[in-house]
Design an enzyme around this catalytic site. Structure first.
Site, PDB file in Angstrom:
ATOM      1  N   LYS A  61       1.997  -2.568   6.156  1.00  0.00           N
ATOM      2  CA  LYS A  61       2.334  -2.650   4.732  1.00  0.00           C
ATOM      3  C   LYS A  61       3.875  -2.208   4.537  1.00  0.00           C
ATOM      4  O   LYS A  61       4.328  -2.609   3.342  1.00  0.00           O
ATOM      5  CB  LYS A  61       1.146  -1.791   4.216  1.00  0.00           C
ATOM      6  CG  LYS A  61      -0.181  -2.017   4.045  1.00  0.00           C
ATOM      7  CD  LYS A  61      -0.047  -3.397   3.317  1.00  0.00           C
ATOM      8  CE  LYS A  61      -1.660  -3.903   3.065  1.00  0.00           C
ATOM      9  NZ  LYS A  61      -1.856  -5.300   2.391  1.00  0.00           N
ATOM     10  N   TYR A 103      -2.000   0.111  10.338  1.00  0.00           N
ATOM     11  CA  TYR A 103      -2.029  -0.515   9.133  1.00  0.00           C
ATOM     12  C   TYR A 103      -0.739  -0.257   8.349  1.00  0.00           C
ATOM     13  O   TYR A 103      -0.319  -1.166   7.887  1.00  0.00           O
ATOM     14  CB  TYR A 103      -3.274  -0.030   8.416  1.00  0.00           C
ATOM     15  CG  TYR A 103      -3.434  -0.510   6.995  1.00  0.00           C
ATOM     16  CD1 TYR A 103      -3.936  -1.634   6.696  1.00  0.00           C
ATOM     17  CD2 TYR A 103      -3.353   0.421   5.937  1.00  0.00           C
ATOM     18  CE1 TYR A 103      -4.083  -2.210   5.447  1.00  0.00           C
ATOM     19  CE2 TYR A 103      -3.424  -0.006   4.739  1.00  0.00           C
ATOM     20  CZ  TYR A 103      -3.741  -1.197   4.404  1.00  0.00           C
ATOM     21  OH  TYR A 103      -3.897  -1.513   3.052  1.00  0.00           O
ATOM     22  N   SER A 148       1.101  -1.313  -0.011  1.00  0.00           N
ATOM     23  CA  SER A 148      -0.020   0.180   0.120  1.00  0.00           C
ATOM     24  C   SER A 148       1.004   1.225   0.019  1.00  0.00           C
ATOM     25  O   SER A 148       1.930   1.153   0.511  1.00  0.00           O
ATOM     26  CB  SER A 148      -0.675  -0.090   1.444  1.00  0.00           C
ATOM     27  OG  SER A 148      -1.342   1.265   1.454  1.00  0.00           O
TER      28      SER A 148
END
Ligand code: NAP
Length: 256
Positions: free
Chosen positions: A157, A153, A139
Site C-alpha cells: 500500500k 500488506y 490504506s
C-alpha cells in the site's frame, strides 16, 4: 457535491463485487455515471450490482494479469465506450507475522495491489488522456500503523501511494488527475473474513479505540471521498492521498 455531477461519464471500478468497491460503484452510479463493475471471482454479485446501476455492466478480469486487463478493456470499449474515471480498488491481503514471511503471499499482494493499478491505467491510458481521473485505494497501513501482522500488506500500500504521486507527475502532460484514498479499518470480507461475532466485536473495539473519532469505517465513508476525487469538485487536487481513517491516533501523535 453536485448530485448528477458524473452524468455522461463512464467509470471503471475494479473489485466492485463486494465491500468498499461495491459502495464506490453505487455512489458513482448515484451521481450519474455508468459503471463498469469489475470482478475477479464474484460473478453473481457483480452482475447483480450492475443491474442496479443504470446502463452499467459487469466485466471479469484478474487485475494482476495484464492480458486479462487488456481483454477487459476491449470488452468495455465495445460494450460501453471510453472510460473517463478509473477507481483502482481491487485488493488482496494476507495477515502474517514478518518472520512467517511467505513469498507467494507477498507476490500475490504485490501483483493485485500494485501491478493491478499499473495494468489498469496502462490499458485505459488513451481513454484517460485529456481529462481522465484515476483514484487509487491505498490504506493508512501504507503510511504506517501499529496494526499487527500487516507489514507485508503495508509495503504494497506504500507502493500504491508512491504510484499515485509518480503517475500524477509522469502523466501530467496528458492532463490526467490521479489521487488516492487511504482508508482505515472498514468492516468488509477482507477484515472480518470468517471470524465469529465475538472476534469481530474485539476487532471493532481495538480499531475504534485507535481513532480520535472513536469509530470504525463503513464502505460508504470511503465511497464519499472517492466520489469527491472523481468529481470536478476536486479539480485542483492532484497527486494527493486523502486519509479517511477516523483520525487514527498512530498517525497523529506519539504516546498513547
Ligand atoms: P474485500 O471485501 O475483500 O473485496 C475485495 C474486492 O477486490 C472484491 O470485489 C474482489 O473481487 C476484488 N479482487 C480481489 N482480487 C482481485 C483481482 N485479482 N482482480 C480483480 N478484483 C479482485 O475488500 P475491501 O475491504 O472492500 O477492500 C477494497 C480495497 O480497500 C482494497 O484495495 C483494500 O486493500 C483497501 N482497504 C481496505 C480496508 C478495510 O479495512 N477493509 C482498509 C484499507 C484499505 P472478487 O470477489 O470477484 O474476487
Amino acid at each position: 457535491m453536485t448530485e448528477n455531477g458524473l452524468n455522461g461519464k463512464i467509470a471503471l471500478v475494479t473489485g466492485a463485487s463486494r465491500g468498499i468497491g461495491k459502495s464506490i460503484a453505487t455512489k458513482l452510479g448515484n451521481m450519474g455515471a455508468r459503471v463498469a463493475v469489475n470482478y475477479n471471482r464474484s460473478k453473481d454479485e457483480a452482475e447483480s450490482l450492475a443491474r442496479l446501476i443504470p446502463d452499467s455492466m459487469a466485466f471479469q478480469a484478474d487485475v494482476a494479469d495484464r492480458d486479462q486487463v487488456n481483454r477487459m478493456a476491449e470488452e468495455i470499449h465495445s460494450r460501453m465506450g471510453k472510460v473517463d474515471i478509473i477507481v483502482n480498488n481491487s485488493g488482496y491481503w494476507e495477515l502474517m507475522d514478518f518472520v512467517s514471511y511467505r513469498e507467494d503471499a507477498m507476490d500475490r499482494m504485490f501483483a493485485v495491489n500494485v501491478k493491478g493499478g499499473i495494468n489498469t491505467v496502462l490499458a485505459f491510458l488513451d481513454d484517460l488522456k485529456g481529462k481522465g481521473i484515476v483514484v487509487n485505494i491505498a490504506s493508512n497501513a501504507g503510511i504506517g500503523t501499529a496494526a499487527p501482522n500487516t507489514t507485508l500488506y503495508s509495503i504494497t500500500k506504500a507502493a500504491v501511494i508512491m504510484l499515485t504521486k509518480r503517475l500524477a507527475f509522469d502523466l501530467r502532460d496528458h492532463h490526467i488527475r490521479i489521487n488516492a484514498v487511504a482508508p482505515g479499518w472498514v468492516e468488509t470480507d477482507m477484515t472480518i473474513g470468517n471470524k465469529n461475532s465475538s472476534e469481530i466485536s474485539d476487532l471493532e473495539h481495538y480499531f475504534r479505540s485507535r481513532t480520535t473519532l472513536n469509530s470504525v469505517g463503513r464502505p460508504e465513508d470511503i465511497a464519499d471521498v472517492v466520489a469527491f476525487l472523481a468529481s470536478d469538485d476536486s479539480r485542483y487536487i492532484n497527486g494527493q492521498v486523502i486519509v479517511a481513517d477516523g483520525g487514527r491516533i498512530d498517525n497523529l501523535t506519539h504516546g498513547i
